[in-house]
Design a protein around this motif. Sequence first.
Motif, PDB file in Angstrom:
ATOM      1  N   ARG A 214       0.852  -1.208   0.000  1.00 49.89           N
ATOM      2  CA  ARG A 214       0.000   0.000   0.000  1.00 49.89           C
ATOM      3  C   ARG A 214       0.878   1.244   0.000  1.00 49.89           C
ATOM      4  NH1 ARG A 214      -1.610   3.332   4.107  1.00 49.89           N
ATOM      5  NH2 ARG A 214      -3.698   4.282   4.062  1.00 49.89           N
ATOM      6  N   ASN A 215       1.909   1.246   0.863  1.00 47.23           N
ATOM      7  CA  ASN A 215       2.828   2.387   0.915  1.00 47.23           C
ATOM      8  C   ASN A 215       3.595   2.548  -0.387  1.00 47.23           C
ATOM      9  OD1 ASN A 215       2.360   3.520   3.334  1.00 47.23           O
ATOM     10  ND2 ASN A 215       4.003   2.467   4.431  1.00 47.23           N
ATOM     11  N   THR A 216       4.032   1.430  -0.956  1.00 41.78           N
ATOM     12  CA  THR A 216       4.771   1.496  -2.228  1.00 41.78           C
ATOM     13  C   THR A 216       3.879   2.107  -3.304  1.00 41.78           C
ATOM     14  OG1 THR A 216       5.957  -0.509  -1.581  1.00 41.78           O
ATOM     15  CG2 THR A 216       6.109   0.121  -3.904  1.00 41.78           C
ATOM     16  N   ILE A 217       2.613   1.702  -3.324  1.00 41.35           N
ATOM     17  CA  ILE A 217       1.674   2.244  -4.324  1.00 41.35           C
ATOM     18  C   ILE A 217       1.438   3.739  -4.084  1.00 41.35           C
ATOM     19  CG2 ILE A 217      -0.785   2.131  -5.028  1.00 41.35           C
ATOM     20  CD1 ILE A 217       1.112  -0.023  -6.289  1.00 41.35           C
ATOM     21  N   LEU A 218       1.328   4.133  -2.808  1.00 42.77           N
ATOM     22  CA  LEU A 218       1.143   5.564  -2.507  1.00 42.77           C
ATOM     23  C   LEU A 218       2.366   6.354  -2.996  1.00 42.77           C
ATOM     24  CD1 LEU A 218      -0.491   5.395   1.070  1.00 42.77           C
ATOM     25  CD2 LEU A 218      -1.617   5.947  -1.101  1.00 42.77           C
ATOM     26  N   ASP A 219       3.573   5.795  -2.788  1.00 40.58           N
ATOM     27  CA  ASP A 219       4.803   6.465  -3.254  1.00 40.58           C
ATOM     28  C   ASP A 219       4.855   6.525  -4.779  1.00 40.58           C
ATOM     29  OD1 ASP A 219       5.604   6.762  -0.656  1.00 40.58           O
ATOM     30  OD2 ASP A 219       7.040   5.092  -0.679  1.00 40.58           O
ATOM     31  N   LEU A 220       4.538   5.394  -5.426  1.00 38.23           N
ATOM     32  CA  LEU A 220       4.589   5.357  -6.896  1.00 38.23           C
ATOM     33  C   LEU A 220       3.564   6.325  -7.492  1.00 38.23           C
ATOM     34  CD1 LEU A 220       4.980   1.521  -7.632  1.00 38.23           C
ATOM     35  CD2 LEU A 220       6.668   3.312  -8.097  1.00 38.23           C
ATOM     36  N   ALA A 221       2.393   6.404  -6.864  1.00 34.81           N
ATOM     37  CA  ALA A 221       1.363   7.325  -7.351  1.00 34.81           C
ATOM     38  C   ALA A 221       1.872   8.764  -7.259  1.00 34.81           C
ATOM     39  CB  ALA A 221       0.076   7.147  -6.552  1.00 34.81           C
ATOM     40  N   LYS A 222       2.501   9.076  -6.128  1.00 29.32           N
ATOM     41  CA  LYS A 222       3.011  10.436  -5.935  1.00 29.32           C
ATOM     42  C   LYS A 222       4.080  10.775  -6.991  1.00 29.32           C
ATOM     43  CE  LYS A 222       4.320  13.361  -2.103  1.00 29.32           C
ATOM     44  NZ  LYS A 222       4.763  13.396  -0.709  1.00 29.32           N
ATOM     45  N   GLU A 223       5.037   9.844  -7.148  1.00 32.33           N
ATOM     46  CA  GLU A 223       6.117  10.069  -8.132  1.00 32.33           C
ATOM     47  C   GLU A 223       5.578  10.254  -9.540  1.00 32.33           C
ATOM     48  OE1 GLU A 223       8.772   6.678  -7.970  1.00 32.33           O
ATOM     49  OE2 GLU A 223       9.029   7.012  -5.810  1.00 32.33           O
ATOM     50  N   ASN A 224       4.443   9.624  -9.822  1.00 32.75           N
ATOM     51  CA  ASN A 224       3.900   9.658 -11.182  1.00 32.75           C
ATOM     52  C   ASN A 224       2.703  10.605 -11.316  1.00 32.75           C
ATOM     53  OD1 ASN A 224       5.424   7.503 -12.886  1.00 32.75           O
ATOM     54  ND2 ASN A 224       5.199   6.655 -10.840  1.00 32.75           N
ATOM     55  N   HIS A 225       2.567  11.499 -10.334  1.00 35.42           N
ATOM     56  CA  HIS A 225       1.538  12.543 -10.357  1.00 35.42           C
ATOM     57  C   HIS A 225       0.125  11.981 -10.497  1.00 35.42           C
ATOM     58  CE1 HIS A 225       5.029  15.044 -10.645  1.00 35.42           C
ATOM     59  NE2 HIS A 225       5.391  14.401 -11.744  1.00 35.42           N
ATOM     60  N   ILE A 226      -0.098  10.823  -9.868  1.00 37.64           N
ATOM     61  CA  ILE A 226      -1.448  10.250  -9.845  1.00 37.64           C
ATOM     62  C   ILE A 226      -2.092  10.688  -8.527  1.00 37.64           C
ATOM     63  CG2 ILE A 226      -2.776   8.095  -9.699  1.00 37.64           C
ATOM     64  CD1 ILE A 226      -0.449   6.761 -11.322  1.00 37.64           C
ATOM     65  N   PRO A 227      -3.202  11.415  -8.582  1.00 38.33           N
ATOM     66  CA  PRO A 227      -3.811  11.874  -7.326  1.00 38.33           C
ATOM     67  C   PRO A 227      -4.386  10.723  -6.497  1.00 38.33           C
ATOM     68  CG  PRO A 227      -5.130  12.562  -9.223  1.00 38.33           C
ATOM     69  CD  PRO A 227      -3.930  11.855  -9.783  1.00 38.33           C
ATOM     70  N   VAL A 228      -4.177  10.804  -5.188  1.00 37.47           N
ATOM     71  CA  VAL A 228      -4.719   9.787  -4.274  1.00 37.47           C
ATOM     72  C   VAL A 228      -5.383  10.508  -3.113  1.00 37.47           C
ATOM     73  CG1 VAL A 228      -4.239   7.754  -2.824  1.00 37.47           C
ATOM     74  CG2 VAL A 228      -2.718   8.287  -4.726  1.00 37.47           C
ATOM     75  N   GLU A 229      -6.539  10.044  -2.734  1.00 40.08           N
ATOM     76  CA  GLU A 229      -7.174  10.574  -1.524  1.00 40.08           C
ATOM     77  C   GLU A 229      -7.315   9.431  -0.524  1.00 40.08           C
ATOM     78  OE1 GLU A 229     -11.153  12.914  -0.265  1.00 40.08           O
ATOM     79  OE2 GLU A 229     -10.562  13.111  -2.376  1.00 40.08           O
ATOM     80  N   VAL A 230      -6.769   9.651   0.679  1.00 36.90           N
ATOM     81  CA  VAL A 230      -6.891   8.650   1.738  1.00 36.90           C
ATOM     82  C   VAL A 230      -8.054   9.077   2.615  1.00 36.90           C
ATOM     83  CG1 VAL A 230      -5.718   7.549   3.695  1.00 36.90           C
ATOM     84  CG2 VAL A 230      -4.415   8.152   1.644  1.00 36.90           C
ATOM     85  N   LYS A 231      -9.133   8.322   2.551  1.00 38.39           N
ATOM     86  CA  LYS A 231     -10.341   8.722   3.303  1.00 38.39           C
ATOM     87  C   LYS A 231     -11.207   7.502   3.588  1.00 38.39           C
ATOM     88  CE  LYS A 231     -13.763   9.296  -0.258  1.00 38.39           C
ATOM     89  NZ  LYS A 231     -15.039   9.881  -0.529  1.00 38.39           N
ATOM     90  N   LEU A 232     -12.111   7.648   4.518  1.00 38.46           N
ATOM     91  CA  LEU A 232     -13.082   6.586   4.783  1.00 38.46           C
ATOM     92  C   LEU A 232     -14.146   6.620   3.692  1.00 38.46           C
ATOM     93  CD1 LEU A 232     -13.541   7.059   8.639  1.00 38.46           C
ATOM     94  CD2 LEU A 232     -12.379   5.155   7.486  1.00 38.46           C
ATOM     95  N   PHE A 233     -14.589   5.447   3.258  1.00 39.70           N
ATOM     96  CA  PHE A 233     -15.645   5.396   2.243  1.00 39.70           C
ATOM     97  C   PHE A 233     -16.493   4.149   2.464  1.00 39.70           C
ATOM     98  CE2 PHE A 233     -11.612   3.840   0.518  1.00 39.70           C
ATOM     99  CZ  PHE A 233     -11.937   2.539   0.160  1.00 39.70           C
ATOM    100  N   THR A 234     -17.675   4.165   1.844  1.00 43.89           N
ATOM    101  CA  THR A 234     -18.623   3.047   2.040  1.00 43.89           C
ATOM    102  C   THR A 234     -18.631   2.130   0.811  1.00 43.89           C
ATOM    103  OG1 THR A 234     -20.418   4.270   1.021  1.00 43.89           O
ATOM    104  CG2 THR A 234     -20.144   4.551   3.418  1.00 43.89           C
ATOM    105  N   ILE A 235     -19.289   0.990   0.979  1.00 39.33           N
ATOM    106  CA  ILE A 235     -19.472   0.056  -0.146  1.00 39.33           C
ATOM    107  C   ILE A 235     -20.260   0.743  -1.270  1.00 39.33           C
ATOM    108  CG2 ILE A 235     -20.869  -1.988  -0.784  1.00 39.33           C
ATOM    109  CD1 ILE A 235     -18.204  -2.865   0.266  1.00 39.33           C
ATOM    110  N   ASP A 236     -21.241   1.577  -0.900  1.00 42.04           N
ATOM    111  CA  ASP A 236     -22.029   2.262  -1.930  1.00 42.04           C
ATOM    112  C   ASP A 236     -21.152   3.165  -2.787  1.00 42.04           C
ATOM    113  OD1 ASP A 236     -24.310   1.012  -1.181  1.00 42.04           O
ATOM    114  OD2 ASP A 236     -25.167   2.705  -0.068  1.00 42.04           O
ATOM    115  N   GLU A 237     -20.186   3.825  -2.160  1.00 37.60           N
ATOM    116  CA  GLU A 237     -19.266   4.667  -2.945  1.00 37.60           C
ATOM    117  C   GLU A 237     -18.425   3.811  -3.885  1.00 37.60           C
ATOM    118  OE1 GLU A 237     -18.279   6.971   0.870  1.00 37.60           O
ATOM    119  OE2 GLU A 237     -17.347   8.178  -0.718  1.00 37.60           O
ATOM    120  N   VAL A 238     -17.963   2.648  -3.383  1.00 38.50           N
ATOM    121  CA  VAL A 238     -17.142   1.773  -4.245  1.00 38.50           C
ATOM    122  C   VAL A 238     -17.960   1.351  -5.468  1.00 38.50           C
ATOM    123  CG1 VAL A 238     -15.815  -0.363  -4.378  1.00 38.50           C
ATOM    124  CG2 VAL A 238     -15.808   0.942  -2.252  1.00 38.50           C
ATOM    125  N   LYS A 239     -19.273   1.225  -5.272  1.00 36.83           N
ATOM    126  CA  LYS A 239     -20.117   0.786  -6.382  1.00 36.83           C
ATOM    127  C   LYS A 239     -20.442   1.905  -7.377  1.00 36.83           C
ATOM    128  CE  LYS A 239     -21.843  -3.294  -4.052  1.00 36.83           C
ATOM    129  NZ  LYS A 239     -22.961  -4.039  -3.472  1.00 36.83           N
TER     130      LYS A 239
END
Length: 295
Positions: A214-239
């Motif tokens: 998970r940390n490696t992906i967060l780092d790779l996303a940052k290096e590659n300018h891919i936006p990431v939001e770390v937040k709580l979310f529900t199953i309905d949002e995933v859908k």
Amino acid sequence: YYNENTIVFLNGEWIPAAQATASLYNQTMHYGNGIFEGIRAYDTPTGVKIFKAKEHFERMLKSAATMHIKTDYTVEELTKLSYELLEKNGITNAYIRPLFYLDPNMSLVPVDKTNLFLCAWEWGKYLGDKLLRIKTSPYQRPNPKSCHVEAKTVGHYINSILATTEAKQNGFDEALMLDAAGYVAEGPGANFFYEKDCCLYTCPLGNILPGITRNTILDLAKENHIPVEVKLFTIDEVKTADSAFFTGTAAEIAGIGSLDDYTFPMDWNESLGKKLSILYQHEVHATQNELKPIS
Ligand code: PMP
């Protein structure tokens, strides 16, 4: 996992796997108090590299301390032993499994001897290569007020076993578990991300294992300018998401095709998950760039 040529490490000795035994007077077996790690080694142009060995063994020692399990092993010693293990078994692309177990001990305090077992085997991607069909699990992740969810404790995995078994019994490949408050937490052996409108989302720490992938992906996303939001979310949002994937040492990056009756609409090959999985493979196979102890 082993054959007649496999060598393992047990309490200071290198022995054939079949000779590595533990007694039945074992606190880890009776009550689940033990600590393990799951680590991968990869071939690189300059030889074998244990990916993020330092992070894995730091987490292992921290997990042990959290569970009041005593050990004198250091990150450097555990790393050195792991390289030796690979060498003795003649394997490079491999999964390494260290375990601290408490034997003998029939009490409810971890006072007796801590044993170290180290083994390794060649293991393909844990969740396979095809897009996963997952289901919302009726099993929640352990409540952080009842145990230390951030520690990689043996006993926590009964929760994972129940969730995966229930998903498979219902015809799915894997489960997605919620936390005690009903937000999405993680899979039984992997962290969870989804993509929506070119942004990635994953839940914060607190109810999940703090995944090294998970940390490696967060780092790779940052290096590659891919936006990431770390937040709580529900199953309905995933859908409402475009795409989703699991991350874990054993699973690496595993694409998810559907959740319950919802099919992620984006072609996996076009997704940020796929892009990150290519970057991840590049990183794990890249030339050694971290401490490799001198043997
Ligand atoms: N969550 C759980 C419950 C796990 O067992 C794992 C695998 N260790 C992960 C997440 C992913 O962690 P990592 O990326 O450090 O392997």
